[in-house]
Design an enzyme around this catalytic site. Structure first.
Site, short mmCIF file in Angstrom:
data_model
loop_
_atom_site.label_atom_id
_atom_site.label_comp_id
_atom_site.label_asym_id
_atom_site.label_seq_id
_atom_site.Cartn_x
_atom_site.Cartn_y
_atom_site.Cartn_z
N ALA A 57 0.83 -1.20 0.00
CA ALA A 57 0.00 0.00 0.00
C ALA A 57 0.87 1.26 0.00
CB ALA A 57 -0.93 -0.01 1.21
N LYS A 84 13.03 -12.10 1.58
CA LYS A 84 14.33 -12.72 1.90
C LYS A 84 14.23 -14.24 2.01
CE LYS A 84 12.58 -11.39 6.12
NZ LYS A 84 11.68 -10.24 6.39
N VAL A 130 16.83 -7.16 2.42
CA VAL A 130 17.80 -7.12 3.50
C VAL A 130 17.94 -5.70 4.02
CG1 VAL A 130 20.19 -7.57 4.17
CG2 VAL A 130 19.08 -9.05 2.48
N ILE A 150 18.23 0.39 3.86
CA ILE A 150 19.68 0.52 3.68
C ILE A 150 20.09 -0.10 2.34
CG2 ILE A 150 21.94 -0.03 4.63
CD1 ILE A 150 20.64 -0.30 7.37
N LYS A 201 18.72 -13.20 5.85
CA LYS A 201 19.36 -12.01 5.29
C LYS A 201 20.87 -12.19 5.17
CE LYS A 201 15.77 -9.07 7.29
NZ LYS A 201 15.40 -8.16 8.41
N GLY A 230 9.37 -1.29 8.14
CA GLY A 230 8.34 -0.26 8.05
C GLY A 230 7.91 -0.06 6.61
#
Length: 441
Positions: A17, A107, A134, A138, A207, A304
């Site tokens: 979403a 993952k 992962v 970042i 990961k 998130g």
């Protein structure tokens, strides 16, 4: 301007979403930066009637992600469902076989089927991007796959699970028990109703296995990782670590050795003044050590909706900017056909030493017996402390804390097993690796 890049999204949970919302809100900006519009033309999710706060009136709905992958009028299949098997696996394979590009945040799928999927993608000339799989926001995948070309990576490690890092941070800062912090993490949505996958280290292991392959060019080996979660970390361990000048973090570590590749996930004591010790809450951090660049540390949101969607969108933008027929970057950093069989390293000495906490019966001779068992296994002790504070041990018991010099996991486990056989141990012993600054090693 080139024709629009048509996107199909399978999975409209928090990340899906958020992705739809960002693409719709920033459509003009994306068209300019990517050189072509990015348009969502089809989606698939479990419940069509659910209000997700996004406009889906102009897209084609598919009840089954497999049908979206097979029949959708799309250029890129975006998989945001999760899971190593089932619909995620089938639909991604279908999309790649069809010659579509694929973007995934999954993952588990990559940990168990990444080499096969990379092979299909490379045979079909398709891109398979997975930055969001992962460390959330970042860009560690791009760093390993592209930016560090020419570097020889020797070690990669980091905090890769926000749930565990949140719990350990809250235990330290608020003096709460593991159970209390886990309950709060669940209330805030940082931990699932069944948190085992996170707190037992499996998420970090998946990961790490992907990063290991990117760093060292071996086949993915998700099931060949030394694995230990944080469920046995007590507030006593947190306090003892602080007194010794450390904080406890759940780290994933992979390094190249003379005998092969070492992969491990476990709680670790890191110096309180180190950069990684300052990474708190749900934040992730990944460090890469290489011969040319030295050490690169990347820190950022590890989970998130917006953070993960940002990485997914970055992968989509890379596809939008790519030229048809151009040389593709290998999916796993090295052509799938050239990945070497995984060779597990032999157990070696851990230079940082170990923290060992034992709760034992308060009787004469126990302290000397513990020291003897350590010596029998060639373990040199940096310190051994005997405590009887009530908050550390129940009545008629005492706590013994040992800090070892460099030794092997095997030696430590043998010594602890020997101590357990003596009959004076109360409860399970706690064993935590210590990571010290390099100049102390």
């Amino acid at each position: 301007m080139a024709d629009a890049l048509k996107i199909g999204i399978a999975g409209l949970g928090t990340v899906g979403a958020s992705l739809v919302r960002i693409i719709q809100q920033k459509s003009n900006e994306l068209a300019v930066t990517c050189g072509r519009p990015i348009t969502i033309t089809a989606v698939s999710a479990r419940d069509k009637a659910r209000d997700r706060g996004i406009d889906l009136s102009t897209v084609t709905w598919f009840d089954r992600p497999e049908d979206l992958a097979e029949k959708g009028d799309i250029d890129v299949f975006v998989e945001l469902m999760g899971g190593a098997e089932g619909a995620a696996n089938v639909s991604v394979r279908t999309a790649l076989q069809r010659g579509l590009h694929v973007v995934t945040a999954n993952k588990a799928l990559l940990a168990y089927h990444g080499v096969e999927l990379a092979t299909i993608a490379e045979e079909k000339g398709s891109l398979l991007n997975f930055e969001a799989a992962v460390a959330g926001g970042i860009p560690v995948i791009k760093a390993l796959r592209e930016s560090l070309t020419g570097n020889s990576v020797s070690r990669i490690y980091g905090i890769m699970n926000g749930t565990c890092n949140y719990i350990l941070t809250k235990m330290e800062k608020e003096g709460l028990s593991f159970a209390e912090c886990l309950k709060e993490a669940q209330r805030l949505g940082y931990a699932e109703a069944d948190p085992a996958f996170d707190i037992e280290g499996n998420d970090t292991a998946h990961k790490l296995s992907i990063l290991t392959t990117l760093a060292f060019g071996n086949q993915i080996a998700a099931d060949d990782i030394y694995l230990e979660g944080i469920t046995n970390i007590s507030i006593e361990d947190i306090h003892a670590a602080a007194e010794l000048g450390y904080r406890i973090k759940l780290l994933g570590v992979a390094q190249r050795t003379d005998t092969g590749i070492e992969q491990r996930v476990h709680p670790t004591m890191v110096p309180v003044d180190s950069v990684i010790a300052q990474v708190d809450g749900v934040t992730n951090a990944v460090a890469i050590e290489s011969d040319v660049l030295g050490e690169l540390l990347m820190v950022g949101p590890g989970a998130g909706g917006n953070a993960t969607a940002s990485s997914v969108l970055g992968d989509i933008a890379d596809i939008a900017k790519s030229q048809p027929g151009a040389q593709r970057v290998p999916v796993l950093g090295h052509p799938a056909a050239t990945l070497e069989p995984y060779r597990k390293a032999q157990m070696q000495s851990h230079e940082g030493g170990y923290f060992i906490r034992l709760t034992v019966l308060d009787r004469t001779g126990v302290f000397a017996s513990v020291a003897t068992r350590m010596a029998e296994n060639n373990i040199s002790l940096e310190s051994i402390v005997q405590r009887s504070k009530q908050h550390l041990a129940p009545s008629h018991h005492q706590t013994i804390i040992l800090v070892t010099h460099a030794t092997t996991e095997e030696s430590v486990r043998k010594a602890v097993a020997s101590i357990k056989s003596e009959g004076y141990l109360f409860g399970e012993p706690q064993v935590i690796r210590i990571e010290r600054p390099k100049e102390e090693g």
